[in-house]
Design a protein around this motif. Structure first.
Motif, PDB file in Angstrom:
ATOM      1  N   ILE A   5      -0.099  -3.968   6.313  1.00 58.50           N
ATOM      2  CA  ILE A   5      -1.471  -4.053   5.798  1.00 58.50           C
ATOM      3  C   ILE A   5      -1.699  -2.844   4.899  1.00 58.50           C
ATOM      4  O   ILE A   5      -1.734  -1.703   5.355  1.00 58.50           O
ATOM      5  CB  ILE A   5      -2.507  -4.066   6.941  1.00 58.50           C
ATOM      6  CG1 ILE A   5      -2.222  -5.210   7.915  1.00 58.50           C
ATOM      7  CG2 ILE A   5      -3.919  -4.189   6.359  1.00 58.50           C
ATOM      8  CD1 ILE A   5      -2.332  -6.588   7.313  1.00 58.50           C
ATOM      9  N   TYR A   6      -1.820  -3.118   3.575  1.00 55.48           N
ATOM     10  CA  TYR A   6      -2.049  -2.045   2.617  1.00 55.48           C
ATOM     11  C   TYR A   6      -3.541  -1.780   2.496  1.00 55.48           C
ATOM     12  O   TYR A   6      -4.342  -2.704   2.337  1.00 55.48           O
ATOM     13  CB  TYR A   6      -1.518  -2.424   1.231  1.00 55.48           C
ATOM     14  CG  TYR A   6      -0.029  -2.639   1.142  1.00 55.48           C
ATOM     15  CD1 TYR A   6       0.861  -1.580   1.286  1.00 55.48           C
ATOM     16  CD2 TYR A   6       0.482  -3.909   0.880  1.00 55.48           C
ATOM     17  CE1 TYR A   6       2.225  -1.773   1.184  1.00 55.48           C
ATOM     18  CE2 TYR A   6       1.857  -4.117   0.775  1.00 55.48           C
ATOM     19  CZ  TYR A   6       2.720  -3.046   0.929  1.00 55.48           C
ATOM     20  OH  TYR A   6       4.074  -3.254   0.826  1.00 55.48           O
ATOM     21  N   SER A   7      -3.927  -0.500   2.517  1.00 54.11           N
ATOM     22  CA  SER A   7      -5.311  -0.110   2.224  1.00 54.11           C
ATOM     23  C   SER A   7      -5.451   0.058   0.715  1.00 54.11           C
ATOM     24  O   SER A   7      -4.466  -0.002  -0.038  1.00 54.11           O
ATOM     25  CB  SER A   7      -5.664   1.187   2.939  1.00 54.11           C
ATOM     26  OG  SER A   7      -5.018   2.284   2.304  1.00 54.11           O
ATOM     27  N   LEU A   8      -6.667   0.302   0.254  1.00 58.39           N
ATOM     28  CA  LEU A   8      -6.874   0.502  -1.174  1.00 58.39           C
ATOM     29  C   LEU A   8      -6.184   1.768  -1.675  1.00 58.39           C
ATOM     30  O   LEU A   8      -5.943   1.916  -2.880  1.00 58.39           O
ATOM     31  CB  LEU A   8      -8.369   0.548  -1.485  1.00 58.39           C
ATOM     32  CG  LEU A   8      -9.156  -0.724  -1.132  1.00 58.39           C
ATOM     33  CD1 LEU A   8     -10.596  -0.607  -1.632  1.00 58.39           C
ATOM     34  CD2 LEU A   8      -8.492  -1.974  -1.702  1.00 58.39           C
ATOM     35  N   ASP A   9      -5.831   2.668  -0.769  1.00 59.85           N
ATOM     36  CA  ASP A   9      -5.083   3.866  -1.150  1.00 59.85           C
ATOM     37  C   ASP A   9      -3.596   3.597  -1.311  1.00 59.85           C
ATOM     38  O   ASP A   9      -2.849   4.478  -1.763  1.00 59.85           O
ATOM     39  CB  ASP A   9      -5.281   4.970  -0.103  1.00 59.85           C
ATOM     40  CG  ASP A   9      -6.711   5.496  -0.049  1.00 59.85           C
ATOM     41  OD1 ASP A   9      -7.380   5.475  -1.112  1.00 59.85           O
ATOM     42  OD2 ASP A   9      -7.154   5.893   1.035  1.00 59.85           O
ATOM     43  N   ASP A  10      -3.163   2.397  -0.924  1.00 55.98           N
ATOM     44  CA  ASP A  10      -1.736   2.064  -0.953  1.00 55.98           C
ATOM     45  C   ASP A  10      -1.364   1.140  -2.109  1.00 55.98           C
ATOM     46  O   ASP A  10      -0.318   0.492  -2.082  1.00 55.98           O
ATOM     47  CB  ASP A  10      -1.335   1.366   0.362  1.00 55.98           C
ATOM     48  CG  ASP A  10      -1.564   2.224   1.587  1.00 55.98           C
ATOM     49  OD1 ASP A  10      -1.333   3.441   1.504  1.00 55.98           O
ATOM     50  OD2 ASP A  10      -1.969   1.670   2.636  1.00 55.98           O
ATOM     51  N   ILE A  11      -2.219   1.056  -3.134  1.00 54.45           N
ATOM     52  CA  ILE A  11      -1.973   0.098  -4.215  1.00 54.45           C
ATOM     53  C   ILE A  11      -0.658   0.387  -4.934  1.00 54.45           C
ATOM     54  O   ILE A  11       0.077  -0.548  -5.291  1.00 54.45           O
ATOM     55  CB  ILE A  11      -3.160   0.079  -5.196  1.00 54.45           C
ATOM     56  CG1 ILE A  11      -4.349  -0.640  -4.543  1.00 54.45           C
ATOM     57  CG2 ILE A  11      -2.786  -0.605  -6.517  1.00 54.45           C
ATOM     58  CD1 ILE A  11      -5.605  -0.685  -5.389  1.00 54.45           C
ATOM     59  N   ASP A  12      -0.297   1.650  -5.124  1.00 56.42           N
ATOM     60  CA  ASP A  12       0.977   1.976  -5.776  1.00 56.42           C
ATOM     61  C   ASP A  12       2.152   1.408  -4.974  1.00 56.42           C
ATOM     62  O   ASP A  12       3.103   0.861  -5.552  1.00 56.42           O
ATOM     63  CB  ASP A  12       1.144   3.484  -5.922  1.00 56.42           C
ATOM     64  CG  ASP A  12       0.252   4.080  -7.001  1.00 56.42           C
ATOM     65  OD1 ASP A  12      -0.385   3.300  -7.741  1.00 56.42           O
ATOM     66  OD2 ASP A  12       0.183   5.317  -7.100  1.00 56.42           O
ATOM     67  N   GLU A  13       2.085   1.514  -3.653  1.00 53.40           N
ATOM     68  CA  GLU A  13       3.154   0.997  -2.798  1.00 53.40           C
ATOM     69  C   GLU A  13       3.204  -0.532  -2.856  1.00 53.40           C
ATOM     70  O   GLU A  13       4.287  -1.134  -2.922  1.00 53.40           O
ATOM     71  CB  GLU A  13       2.940   1.467  -1.358  1.00 53.40           C
ATOM     72  CG  GLU A  13       4.052   1.053  -0.408  1.00 53.40           C
ATOM     73  CD  GLU A  13       3.811   1.525   1.017  1.00 53.40           C
ATOM     74  OE1 GLU A  13       4.535   1.051   1.921  1.00 53.40           O
ATOM     75  OE2 GLU A  13       2.905   2.361   1.233  1.00 53.40           O
ATOM     76  N   ALA A  14       2.027  -1.169  -2.843  1.00 49.96           N
ATOM     77  CA  ALA A  14       1.978  -2.634  -2.932  1.00 49.96           C
ATOM     78  C   ALA A  14       2.518  -3.107  -4.275  1.00 49.96           C
ATOM     79  O   ALA A  14       3.249  -4.113  -4.357  1.00 49.96           O
ATOM     80  CB  ALA A  14       0.545  -3.118  -2.729  1.00 49.96           C
TER      81      ALA A  14
END
Length: 344
Positions: A5-14
């Motif tokens: 589950i990606y948070s909005l802080d994880d967009i680069d990873e997604a």
């Protein structure tokens, strides 16, 4: 595989996962979509496999800017430009003729057209820009099941099958985008949604509502035209006339040990509901009902053991066209009639 589950802080990873050919579910204002690099044939084929989706059911291409659209589509007409200026980003998908070999037939279902959309969700627009590729965007659910309006719905259906889910909370609209075919002489609505026929006609003139039934050997031009959609495990029955709800509740409770009821607040306030019937409110009006329809079907499917669901019908005016399109498909066109209350 593990589904993160990606948070909005994880967009680069997604975005990195998408670029690597993995599947990432993403939020829009309508429902959650299942993303893969639209230019990567292998990644797109995994979308069909993860969803259990028929391969002739074309995929929407989700983009973050018009420049990407012009890479793939034939030169845009003035009417198409007007639609883009008026409704993008937003709940409108536009079918356009493609440049030769612009997209894989895996994306288009073998057609020479493709459906494009720019969603009104900042997290997903940033995801696409960061990934640097357009992404396919069918609803992020098992094919045929109610569309997901929460990340939790996606996780239930696709955990272990996709790399991750970008969680941006509940969606705003709750039913998928309107699809308009701009590859035909007269623009034709292939799927109703939050952008209504009247709104479209106001900006581009004549618009035709689609009545065509897709044949067994025919490839549909848009999602949702051919195959069963939006259906929970329990049988859904539509109650078109609010005055029939008392009879419908008596009928469903006499034939099922546990049943569900989805209706507006005004209808529910006038009913005496037995303990064997669980209630899910659709809110005050058709706008609220459209927002809550899939959430209600998901609730009864995932959190209860009901075997039947009564659901309120609406007029097909305006947003009601989108609501009834989804509800009729969910119910398999099963409607309550007074003769159901008579045991034969």
């Amino acid at each position: 595989m593990e589904t993160k589950i990606y948070s909005l802080d994880d967009i680069d990873e997604a975005a990195a996962a998408l670029k690597a050919g993995q599947l990432v579910a993403f939020p829009t204002e309508t429902v959650y979509g299942l993303g893969a690099d639209a230019t990567n044939v292998e990644a797109v084929s995994h979308v069909y496999a993860a969803k259990g989706r028929p391969s002739d059911n074309p995929l929407i291409v989700t983009i973050a800017d018009v420049a990407t659209l012009t890479r793939f589509a034939q030169p845009l007409s003035d009417k198409v430009k007007t639609l883009i200026d008026t409704f993008w980003p937003g709940s409108l998908t536009i079918i356009l003729p493609l440049k030769p070999n612009a997209l894989s037939k895996t994306v288009t279902g073998g057609l020479d057209t493709a459906a494009f959309r720019m969603p009104a969700n900042n997290a997903t627009l940033k995801l696409i820009r960061t990934a640097g590729v357009p992404i396919v965007g069918p609803s992020a659910n098992t094919s045929g099941k109610p569309s997901p309006t929460l990340a939790e719905h996606v996780y239930h259906d696709l955990k272990g099958k996709i790399a991750g889910i970008l969680d941006d909370g509940p969606t705003d609209v709750g039913v998928e985008s309107t699809i308009i075919d701009m590859s035909t002489e007269i623009p034709t609505i292939l799927r109703p949604g939050a952008v209504t026929e009247d709104q479209l006609a106001d900006v581009i003139g004549e618009v035709r509502g689609n009545k065509h039934k897709v044949g067994a050997n025919e490839t549909p031009k848009a999602p949702g035209m051919k195959y069963k959609h939006y259906a929970p495990t329990a049988q859904v029955t539509i109650v078109d006339d609010p005055t029939d709800f008392a009879a419908a509740v008596a009928w469903v409770s006499s034939h099922n040990s546990k049943a569900g009821l989805m209706a507006t607040d005004s209808v529910l306030s006038q009913l005496t509901v037995p303990d064997s019937v669980e209630v899910f409110t659709l809110g005050p009006d058709v706008a609220a009902a459209s927002h809550r329809l899939f959430a209600g079907l998901r609730h009864f499917d995932l959190e209860t053991d009901v075997t039947a669901i009564l659901t309120q019908g609406f007029s097909t005016d305006g947003l009601g066209a989108a609501y009834m399109n989804r509800l009729n498909k969910s119910a398999g066109d099963e409607h309550f009639t007074n003769d159901k209350s008579i045991d034969k």
